[in-house]
Design an enzyme around this catalytic site. Structure first.
Site, PDB file in Angstrom:
ATOM      1  N   SER A 159       0.728  -1.229  -0.015  1.00 13.75           N
ATOM      2  CA  SER A 159      -0.076  -0.123  -0.035  1.00 13.75           C
ATOM      3  C   SER A 159       0.804   1.403   0.048  1.00 13.75           C
ATOM      4  O   SER A 159       1.735   1.535  -1.028  1.00 13.75           O
ATOM      5  CB  SER A 159      -0.905  -0.179   1.281  1.00 13.75           C
ATOM      6  OG  SER A 159      -1.887   0.803   0.980  1.00 13.75           O
ATOM      7  N   ASP A 253      -9.797  -3.136  -5.128  1.00 12.74           N
ATOM      8  CA  ASP A 253      -8.941  -2.292  -4.635  1.00 12.74           C
ATOM      9  C   ASP A 253      -9.154  -1.109  -5.300  1.00 12.74           C
ATOM     10  O   ASP A 253      -9.237  -1.016  -6.529  1.00 12.74           O
ATOM     11  CB  ASP A 253      -7.676  -2.720  -4.614  1.00 12.74           C
ATOM     12  CG  ASP A 253      -6.602  -2.228  -3.743  1.00 12.74           C
ATOM     13  OD1 ASP A 253      -6.629  -0.889  -3.909  1.00 12.74           O
ATOM     14  OD2 ASP A 253      -5.923  -2.737  -2.885  1.00 12.74           O
ATOM     15  N   HIS A 283      -8.622  -4.559  -0.579  1.00 14.01           N
ATOM     16  CA  HIS A 283      -7.126  -4.035  -0.346  1.00 14.01           C
ATOM     17  C   HIS A 283      -6.605  -4.989   0.745  1.00 14.01           C
ATOM     18  O   HIS A 283      -7.300  -5.251   2.051  1.00 14.01           O
ATOM     19  CB  HIS A 283      -7.071  -2.701   0.126  1.00 14.01           C
ATOM     20  CG  HIS A 283      -5.959  -1.834   0.271  1.00 14.01           C
ATOM     21  ND1 HIS A 283      -5.287  -1.534  -0.993  1.00 14.01           N
ATOM     22  CD2 HIS A 283      -5.064  -1.462   1.305  1.00 14.01           C
ATOM     23  CE1 HIS A 283      -4.265  -0.790  -0.560  1.00 14.01           C
ATOM     24  NE2 HIS A 283      -4.108  -0.846   0.694  1.00 14.01           N
TER      25      HIS A 283
END
Length: 313
Positions: A159, A253, A283
């Site tokens: 991320s 995501d 995610h």
């Protein structure tokens, strides 16, 4: 169709229980995350772990790192993965993804250096990026002291950490720094514009969504200054000469399309890219439900990519 109806059945229980992310009271949220990270540490007898402080960037504080390595070593230099935790640039520490770092050590046969980079909003870009690059150069220059092979270095992040993995790869190329043999920017935050179909599509606050992305970027970037390619790698005009890429992302995501676009541009620039999109996955799915079939597949693909890059396959 709601996101709930599209989630892989093995991932649904986590989704139902998720409270989402409260960035409106950030101090309280960060404190809870830090406490949970420490409470959830599970030492693994096969992995030795220790904390250390190394010199930070010029004029900056020291950088804390956590070093993971096989508990039993035969004296040979091992490849090394530099790991940058997730957390939207706002929360997380070297303890946040300890189980994942242990997995890499055991399943690849490497050292992992988890870097505790400075966090927003107190620290804006480029502070976190420079911390991560400082760790790379320190361990490269002192490789014999740590028992690592300076010619077998990889960078990996999740991320926000995926952003940092991509940014460090750009920095190492442009500064003629240590050679990176593989970059692993997983479901990375790459583009603050958030003007893709997936960024508008994924708005369910029980998972990482557009609202979280907007708040993350707003707190990370310097107001009044246009972001550059190191802040947001999607803005890089020249992607040639970068290390090979392995990556994956869930179809649900918000960063799906910006990652797909980045992979395509890397390939067009002649960079070797292996990318996977997992249907029904949100995610951080592999961290949320590590025993799900999709998660196990994602882990195995990552181990295999690292083994190949390190010449261990």
């Amino acid at each position: 169709m709601s996101i709930r109806d599209r989630i892989d059945p093995e991932l649904l229980a986590w989704y139902e229980a998720s409270p989402g992310f409260d960035f409106d009271d950030l101090d309280t949220f960060v404190a809870k995350c830090n406490a949970a990270e420490l409470a959830n540490l599970r030492p693994d007898p096969a992995v030795a772990a220790r904390d250390e402080e190394i010199p930070g960037p010029a004029g900056a504080p020291a950088v804390k790192v956590r070093i993971y390595e096989p508990a039993a070593r035969d004296g040979q230099a091992l490849p090394c993965v530099f790991f940058y935790h997730g957390g939207g640039f706002l929360f997380g520490s070297v303890y946040r993804q300890e189980a994942l770092c242990q997995r890499y050590v055991k399943n690849v046969g490497c050292v992992v250096v988890s870097v505790e980079y400075r966090l927003a909003p107190r620290w804006k870009t480029p502070a976190p990026i420079e911390d991560c690059y400082a760790a790379l150069t320190h361990f490269h220059e002192n490789a014999p002291s740590y028992g690592i092979d300076p010619d077998r270095l990889a960078v990996c992040g999740l991320s926000a950490g995926g952003n940092l993995a991509a940014a460090v790869s750009l920095l190492a190329r442009d500064r003629r720094g240590p050679r990176i043999c593989l970059q692993i920017p997983l479901y990375a935050e790459l583009d603050p514009g958030l003007d893709t179909p997936s960024a508008h599509e994924i708005v369910d606050t029980k998972v990482w969504c557009r609202d979280n992305c907007e708040k993350s970027w707003a707190k990370f970037l310097n107001p009044g200054r246009m972001p550059d390619q190191y802040d947001a790698p999607a803005l890089a005009k020249d992607l040639s000469g970068l290390p090979p890429v392995f990556s994956f992302i869930g179809q649900l995501d918000p960063g799906r399309d910006e990652n797909l676009a980045y992979w395509a541009r890397l390939m067009q620039a002649g960079v070797a890219v292996e990318g996977h999109v997992f249907p029904g996955c949100y995610h951080c799915f592999e961290l949320s439900v590590p025993d799900a079939a999709r998660s196990r597949q994602a882990y195995e693909l990552t181990y295999a990519a690292l083994r190949r890059a390190f010449g261990l396959a």
